[in-house]
Design an enzyme around this catalytic site. Structure first.
Site, mmCIF file in Angstrom:
data_model
loop_
_atom_site.group_PDB
_atom_site.id
_atom_site.type_symbol
_atom_site.label_atom_id
_atom_site.label_comp_id
_atom_site.label_asym_id
_atom_site.label_seq_id
_atom_site.Cartn_x
_atom_site.Cartn_y
_atom_site.Cartn_z
ATOM 1 N N LYS A 67 -34.360 28.658 6.957
ATOM 2 C CA LYS A 67 -34.219 27.390 7.255
ATOM 3 C C LYS A 67 -35.466 26.944 8.229
ATOM 4 O O LYS A 67 -35.993 26.007 7.752
ATOM 5 C CB LYS A 67 -33.173 26.875 8.481
ATOM 6 C CG LYS A 67 -32.975 25.513 8.708
ATOM 7 C CD LYS A 67 -31.682 25.067 9.400
ATOM 8 C CE LYS A 67 -31.898 23.419 9.573
ATOM 9 N NZ LYS A 67 -30.885 23.025 9.919
ATOM 10 N N GLU B 286 -22.846 28.043 5.578
ATOM 11 C CA GLU B 286 -24.125 27.522 5.708
ATOM 12 C C GLU B 286 -25.202 28.698 5.309
ATOM 13 O O GLU B 286 -26.151 28.665 4.908
ATOM 14 C CB GLU B 286 -24.502 26.860 7.014
ATOM 15 C CG GLU B 286 -23.527 25.593 7.240
ATOM 16 C CD GLU B 286 -24.173 24.312 6.588
ATOM 17 O OE1 GLU B 286 -24.661 24.356 5.729
ATOM 18 O OE2 GLU B 286 -23.838 23.404 7.220
ATOM 19 N N ARG C 7 -35.987 7.249 26.275
ATOM 20 C CA ARG C 7 -36.802 7.700 25.373
ATOM 21 C C ARG C 7 -37.242 9.237 25.235
ATOM 22 O O ARG C 7 -38.272 9.459 24.765
ATOM 23 C CB ARG C 7 -38.110 6.725 25.147
ATOM 24 C CG ARG C 7 -37.817 5.501 24.917
ATOM 25 C CD ARG C 7 -39.068 4.610 24.583
ATOM 26 N NE ARG C 7 -38.771 3.110 24.498
ATOM 27 C CZ ARG C 7 -38.974 2.561 25.617
ATOM 28 N NH1 ARG C 7 -39.819 2.849 26.656
ATOM 29 N NH2 ARG C 7 -38.888 1.265 25.639
ATOM 30 N N ASN D 298 -29.726 20.408 2.191
ATOM 31 C CA ASN D 298 -28.555 19.762 2.019
ATOM 32 C C ASN D 298 -27.817 20.140 0.498
ATOM 33 O O ASN D 298 -26.711 19.325 0.283
ATOM 34 C CB ASN D 298 -28.806 18.093 1.580
ATOM 35 C CG ASN D 298 -28.122 17.287 2.592
ATOM 36 O OD1 ASN D 298 -27.347 16.551 2.096
ATOM 37 N ND2 ASN D 298 -28.306 17.363 4.026
ATOM 38 N N HIS E 83 -23.931 19.339 0.445
ATOM 39 C CA HIS E 83 -23.461 18.326 1.153
ATOM 40 C C HIS E 83 -23.305 16.944 0.597
ATOM 41 O O HIS E 83 -22.630 16.144 1.407
ATOM 42 C CB HIS E 83 -24.587 18.178 2.347
ATOM 43 C CG HIS E 83 -24.588 19.387 3.381
ATOM 44 N ND1 HIS E 83 -24.894 20.675 2.894
ATOM 45 C CD2 HIS E 83 -24.394 19.557 4.564
ATOM 46 C CE1 HIS E 83 -24.784 21.326 4.339
ATOM 47 N NE2 HIS E 83 -24.451 20.726 4.808
ATOM 48 N N HIS F 180 -16.693 21.219 9.145
ATOM 49 C CA HIS F 180 -17.782 20.991 8.102
ATOM 50 C C HIS F 180 -17.990 21.991 7.306
ATOM 51 O O HIS F 180 -18.334 21.748 6.090
ATOM 52 C CB HIS F 180 -18.933 20.744 9.357
ATOM 53 C CG HIS F 180 -20.351 20.419 8.465
ATOM 54 N ND1 HIS F 180 -20.544 19.595 7.862
ATOM 55 C CD2 HIS F 180 -21.304 21.357 8.243
ATOM 56 C CE1 HIS F 180 -21.888 19.609 7.473
ATOM 57 N NE2 HIS F 180 -22.279 20.678 7.754
ATOM 58 N N ARG G 241 -37.082 19.875 2.336
ATOM 59 C CA ARG G 241 -36.110 19.833 3.132
ATOM 60 C C ARG G 241 -34.675 19.549 2.629
ATOM 61 O O ARG G 241 -33.679 19.879 2.784
ATOM 62 C CB ARG G 241 -36.309 19.118 4.252
ATOM 63 C CG ARG G 241 -35.157 19.435 5.573
ATOM 64 C CD ARG G 241 -35.452 18.889 6.967
ATOM 65 N NE ARG G 241 -34.118 19.501 7.852
ATOM 66 C CZ ARG G 241 -34.223 19.400 9.017
ATOM 67 N NH1 ARG G 241 -35.391 19.017 9.760
ATOM 68 N NH2 ARG G 241 -33.130 19.677 9.804
ATOM 69 N N GLU H 119 -37.598 15.633 6.147
ATOM 70 C CA GLU H 119 -36.692 15.440 4.704
ATOM 71 C C GLU H 119 -37.443 14.471 3.898
ATOM 72 O O GLU H 119 -36.649 13.539 3.319
ATOM 73 C CB GLU H 119 -35.253 15.299 5.175
ATOM 74 C CG GLU H 119 -34.518 15.642 3.916
ATOM 75 C CD GLU H 119 -33.119 15.333 4.415
ATOM 76 O OE1 GLU H 119 -32.119 16.261 4.350
ATOM 77 O OE2 GLU H 119 -32.635 14.135 4.877
ATOM 78 N N LYS I 40 -32.619 18.016 13.632
ATOM 79 C CA LYS I 40 -31.678 16.888 13.050
ATOM 80 C C LYS I 40 -30.630 16.874 14.200
ATOM 81 O O LYS I 40 -29.810 17.638 14.572
ATOM 82 C CB LYS I 40 -31.230 17.303 11.769
ATOM 83 C CG LYS I 40 -31.674 16.722 10.471
ATOM 84 C CD LYS I 40 -30.921 16.960 9.379
ATOM 85 C CE LYS I 40 -31.479 16.329 7.997
ATOM 86 N NZ LYS I 40 -30.590 16.449 6.840
ATOM 87 N N HIS J 4 -20.278 16.351 2.411
ATOM 88 C CA HIS J 4 -20.117 15.367 3.460
ATOM 89 C C HIS J 4 -18.988 14.415 3.082
ATOM 90 O O HIS J 4 -18.229 13.732 3.694
ATOM 91 C CB HIS J 4 -21.362 14.681 3.675
ATOM 92 C CG HIS J 4 -22.325 15.342 4.796
ATOM 93 N ND1 HIS J 4 -23.771 15.118 4.853
ATOM 94 C CD2 HIS J 4 -21.682 16.266 5.693
ATOM 95 C CE1 HIS J 4 -23.745 15.708 6.150
ATOM 96 N NE2 HIS J 4 -22.884 16.655 6.409
#
Ligand SMILES: NC(=O)c1ccc[n+]([C@@H]2O[C@H](COP(=O)([O-])OP(=O)(O)OC[C@H]3O[C@@H](n4cnc5c(N)ncnc54)[C@H](O)[C@@H]3O)[C@@H](O)[C@H]2O)c1
Ligand SMILES: O=C(O)C(=O)C[C@@H](O)[C@H](O)[C@H](O)COP(=O)(O)O
Ligand SMILES: [Zn+2]
Length: 347
Positions: free
Chosen positions: A208, A171, A107, A226, A229, A248, A222, A218, A129, A233
């Site tokens: 960022k 990016e 954890r 994206n 994306h 990517h 946020r 997000e 992330k 994606h």
């Protein structure tokens, strides 16, 4: 929150200081086959004696739970506890996967990121992330978990392949398009290749970081990060599932064009702005290859996008260069139309 970011020549000494902190039990460096060879030697003087090197195969296709198991096995077999540190040395695959492994192991294992690609320095290592791909779907499993520190030294970029450098630049351009019109115009004038990446990296990280600080998990703003994306994606997942080569950043560059086009169709963006975006992006990136018949199947994958709510596909669009706008509903048909537009553009 900005305290965890260390940029420039002071970044690796900051790592050494952190690892030397009393109470640190064990240290492992997670690297892929390339960063183990090309980046680990420069890191070694900043690491304590007796650290372990955990090496994973390089590439997006290894950003999976199976690779996480390899990492968790190593940590378990060698007695890592919560006071141990995992130093993730690599591009976005290593920092996303390593951050995810650290967040789940017992954890929460201490975690430090040392990004070595342009993409990871300006984007992947910043903002917490973490995650892995699942059945070809991008970052389908993951958690938000900030690392203890991110140490960014642009000297690592000297060994990076030009194709990878370009992927990271997508990016950078995304950050300009959502938040910095002036930087976009300067970038357009000056072109991509610079002697010293530090000013570009620092400015991009600042964009960022400002957005992440406002909305770490997000819920709202946020989603600006994206941009490109929803389509990007979907395209990346589609090509990866077929074993076709795509990075990517290359998928994101295509997504930026498609989503800028959608912004024009929705009456948000002037056609002249789309023209500037397209001309600039095609001066840096080659067109991603797919056939017209594939556009529907690619667009369908956007139904899995994490910004969606129920049946609504929420896209981030532009209402001007430097002005992103999130939660803009789009349909699969509109996304497919944007891909057809991209496909018809001259190669
Ligand atoms: N968490 C986030 O916010 C976030 C943001 C953007 C992208 N991402 C993720 O990042 C990943 C892409 O990252 P990437 O483009 O860095 O890919 P990557 O990690 O696969 O690295 C690209 C290639 O460069 C090699 N490499 C790394 N550093 C090197 C160096 N200094 N010299 C020579 N070779 C080097 C790697 O071994 C790899 O082959 C994707 O999985 C994407 O989803 C995450
Ligand atoms: O940090 C963010 O937020 C981003 O969206 C940055 C993106 O460049 C990055 O590719 C991110 O991993 C995408 O996240 P996802 O939630 O769409 O998987
Ligand atoms: Zn991205």
């Amino acid at each position: 929150m900005t305290d965890y970011l260390h940029l420039g020549a002071a970044a690796l000494p900051a790592l050494a200081a952190l690892l030397a902190r009393p109470g640190t039990t064990r240290v492992a460096v997670l690297a892929d086959t390339n960063t183990a060879r090309l980046c680990y030697p420069a890191l070694q003087p900043h690491l304590p004696a007796g650290h372990r090197l955990i090496e994973i195969p390089a590439g997006e296709e290894y950003k999976t739970l199976a690779t996480c198991e390899l990492v968790w096995n190593e940590l378990t077999e060698h007695g890592f506890d919560r006071h141990s540190v995992l130093v993730c040395l690599g591009g976005g695959v290593v920092t996303d996967l390593g951050g995810f492994c650290a967040a789940l192991y017992k954890r929460g294992l201490r975690c430090v990121l040392v990004p070595t690609t342009l993409l990871a320095q300006v984007d992947a290592a910043v903002g917490g992330k973490t995650g892995v791909d699942y059945h070809g779907l991008k970052n389908h499993l993951g958690v938000f978990q900030l690392p203890e520190a991110v140490c960014i030294d642009t000297r690592f970029l000297s060994t990076l392949d030009p194709r990878e450098l370009r992927a990271g630049y997508a990016e950078v351009v995304k950050h300009w398009l959502i938040a910095d019109a002036e930087a976009f115009q300067t970038g357009r004038r000056e072109g991509m290749f610079v002697e010293d990446w530090m000013p570009t990296v620092a400015a991009s990280v600042a964009v960022k970081q400002r957005i992440v600080q406002e909305d770490p998990t997000e819920r709202g703003p946020r989603k600006l990060l994206n941009f490109g994306h929803t389509v990007g994606h979907a395209l990346e997942s589609y090509l990866l599932l077929q074993g076709r080569s795509i990075l990517h950043g290359e998928a994101v560059a295509a997504g930026l064009v498609c989503e800028a086009w959608l912004s024009v169709q929705k009456g948000l963006l002037a056609p002249e702005a789309l023209d500037q975006i397209e001309t600039f992006l095609f001066s840096v990136f080659e067109k991603v290859q797919f056939i017209g018949l594939e556009t529907d199947a690619i667009a369908e994958l956007a139904r899995q996008d994490k910004k969606n709510q129920g049946d609504t596909i929420n896209c981030t669009l532009l209402r001007g260069i430097g002005q992103g706008v999130y939660d803009q509903p789009v349909t699969v048909a509109e996304l497919a139309a944007s891909l057809r537009y991209y496909h018809r553009l001259p190669a």
